[in-house]
Design an enzyme around this catalytic site. Structure first.
Site, mmCIF file in Angstrom:
data_model
loop_
_atom_site.group_PDB
_atom_site.id
_atom_site.type_symbol
_atom_site.label_atom_id
_atom_site.label_comp_id
_atom_site.label_asym_id
_atom_site.label_seq_id
_atom_site.Cartn_x
_atom_site.Cartn_y
_atom_site.Cartn_z
ATOM 1 N N ASP A 82 0.854 -1.198 0.000
ATOM 2 C CA ASP A 82 0.000 0.000 0.000
ATOM 3 C C ASP A 82 0.893 1.252 0.000
ATOM 4 O OD1 ASP A 82 -2.415 1.391 0.200
ATOM 5 O OD2 ASP A 82 -2.384 1.380 2.403
ATOM 6 N N ALA A 213 -11.450 4.927 2.412
ATOM 7 C CA ALA A 213 -12.856 4.511 2.270
ATOM 8 C C ALA A 213 -13.471 3.975 3.560
ATOM 9 C CB ALA A 213 -12.966 3.479 1.156
HETATM 10 P P1 13P Z 1 -8.925 4.774 5.696
HETATM 11 O O1 13P Z 1 -8.052 5.655 6.517
HETATM 12 O O2 13P Z 1 -10.182 5.475 5.301
HETATM 13 O O3 13P Z 1 -9.180 3.460 6.311
HETATM 14 O O4 13P Z 1 -8.142 4.494 4.304
HETATM 15 C C1 13P Z 1 -7.150 3.499 4.239
HETATM 16 C C2 13P Z 1 -6.378 3.555 2.978
HETATM 17 O O5 13P Z 1 -6.709 4.212 2.016
HETATM 18 C C3 13P Z 1 -5.154 2.737 2.925
HETATM 19 O O6 13P Z 1 -4.440 2.939 1.746
HETATM 20 O O1 G3H Z 2 -3.085 4.852 3.790
HETATM 21 C C1 G3H Z 2 -2.558 4.694 4.877
HETATM 22 C C2 G3H Z 2 -2.875 3.490 5.684
HETATM 23 O O2 G3H Z 2 -3.925 3.764 6.570
HETATM 24 C C3 G3H Z 2 -1.640 2.994 6.360
HETATM 25 O O3 G3H Z 2 -1.320 3.762 7.463
HETATM 26 O O4 G3H Z 2 1.092 4.294 7.109
HETATM 27 O O5 G3H Z 2 0.063 4.380 9.406
HETATM 28 O O6 G3H Z 2 0.457 2.193 8.281
HETATM 29 P P1 G3H Z 2 0.167 3.655 8.108
HETATM 30 ZN ZN ZN Z 3 -4.524 4.908 0.955
#
Ligand code: 13P
Ligand code: G3H
Ligand code: ZN
Length: 309
Positions: A82, A213
């Site tokens: 991610d 989301a």
């Molecule tokens: P939220 O903070 O809305 O859960 O979004 C998570 C997200 O987009 C992780 O990439």
């Molecule tokens: O988009 C971000 C996610 O919620 C991940 O958060 O970078 O604190 O692990 P983090």
């Molecule tokens: Zn994100």
């Protein structure tokens, strides 16, 4: 049962009006809660790991935990990076066995974002790994940007079409008004569905991704507040808006904040009611159960992904 790419999952979701949940994972209990929910709901599943999660748990632990979850559940699972911020982290994840990576070049000018994404696509595709990219910026109310200024950062539909064509990316994260975290809107929630529809008409074969989301379920906010969490004013994306997005080409819905809230609310409740508890299994276990319940609700009632495996 295997680690799979999202290719087939997205091809199916594109033809229908549901979306696949992509849940952020940081430890064993979070993984178990989510995977058990997907198993019960017979749903497709993406587990995603942020740079922060990699640092917290070490990549090898997360990969092995996800492999264990696949063995235990018999599910096919996508393991996704991610918000990869550069080529190097994407390359490391591809080499570590991830089946999907996100290169987030959204902070760069258009041409730089294309060049960076193209570089990751070439490396990942050569190893059978799929790539998500992002165009447009997600801004939150905490960034103090007014609504009309915020919309200036939304994804431009024509640019989206050119971006996909020139990068060969497999899926595209778009900005239509969501933001990360628990404080998404100050007034009435607003997402630019007209823009989303225009984008999905221009690139009908590209699965779209909705970041930020989480719906920030009021019951968890209430529980957190009740037990000393003090998070008044938290507001997420209304559930029906997620359903609408799933109808207009959104195939992947990212959820992290809701997991944090569900687990933390339950742990807070336990410590408030039993302050002398000190066995981690007695609070992490119920935290895991709270995640499972919440993810089942999400899959069934919000994403419409039950029995879509
Ligand atoms: P939220 O903070 O809305 O859960 O979004 C998570 C997200 O987009 C992780 O990439
Ligand atoms: O988009 C971000 C996610 O919620 C991940 O958060 O970078 O604190 O692990 P983090
Ligand atoms: Zn994100």
């Amino acid at each position: 049962m295997a680690l799979v790419t999202s290719r087939e999952m997205f091809a199916k979701a594109l033809k229908s009006d549901y979306a696949v949940g992509a849940f952020n994972v940081n430890n064993m209990e979070i993984i178990q809660g989510i995977v058990d929910a997907a198993k019960i709901e017979n749903a497709p599943l993406i587990l995603q790991v942020s740079a922060g999660a990699r640092k917290y748990a070490k990549p090898v632990y997360l990969v092995k935990l996800v492999e264990a979850a696949i063995k235990d559940s018999g599910l096919d699972i996508v393991l996704h990076l991610d918000h990869g911020e550069d080529f190097d982290i994407c390359r490391k994840c591809v080499d570590d066995g991830f089946t999907s990576v996100m290169i987030d070049g959204s902070k760069y000018p258009f041409e730089e974002n294309i060049a960076l994404t193209r570089q990751v696509v070439e490396y990942a595709h050569a190893k059978g790994v799929v790539v998500e990219a992002e165009l447009g910026k997600l801004a939150g109310i905490e960034d103090n940007i007014k609504v009309d200024a915020r919309s200036a950062t939304f994804t431009d539909p024509d640019e989206a079409a050119e971006f996909v064509e020139r990068t060969g990316v497999d899926s595209l994260a778009i900005s239509i008004g969501t933001s990360h975290g628990a404080y998404k809107f100050k007034g009435d929630p607003y997402l630019d569905f007209e823009r989303l529809q225009t984008i999905s008409k221009l690139i009908p074969d590209t699965p779209l991704v909705l970041h930020g989301a989480s719906t920030v379920l009021p019951e968890f906010v209430e529980l957190c507040n009740m037990y000393g969490g003090n998070i008044p004013g938290a507001q997420g994306v209304p559930e029906e808006m997620i359903r609408t997005a799933a109808k207009y080409g959104v195939c992947k819905v990212n959820i992290d904040t809701d997991l944090r809230l569900a687990m933390t609310a339950e742990i807070r409740r336990i410590f408030a009611e039993q302050p002398s508890e000190f066995d981690p299994r007695k609070y992490l276990g119920p935290g895991r159960d709270a995640i499972q319940k919440m993810v089942q609700h999400k899959i069934k009632n919000v994403l419409g992904a039950s029995n879509r495996r």
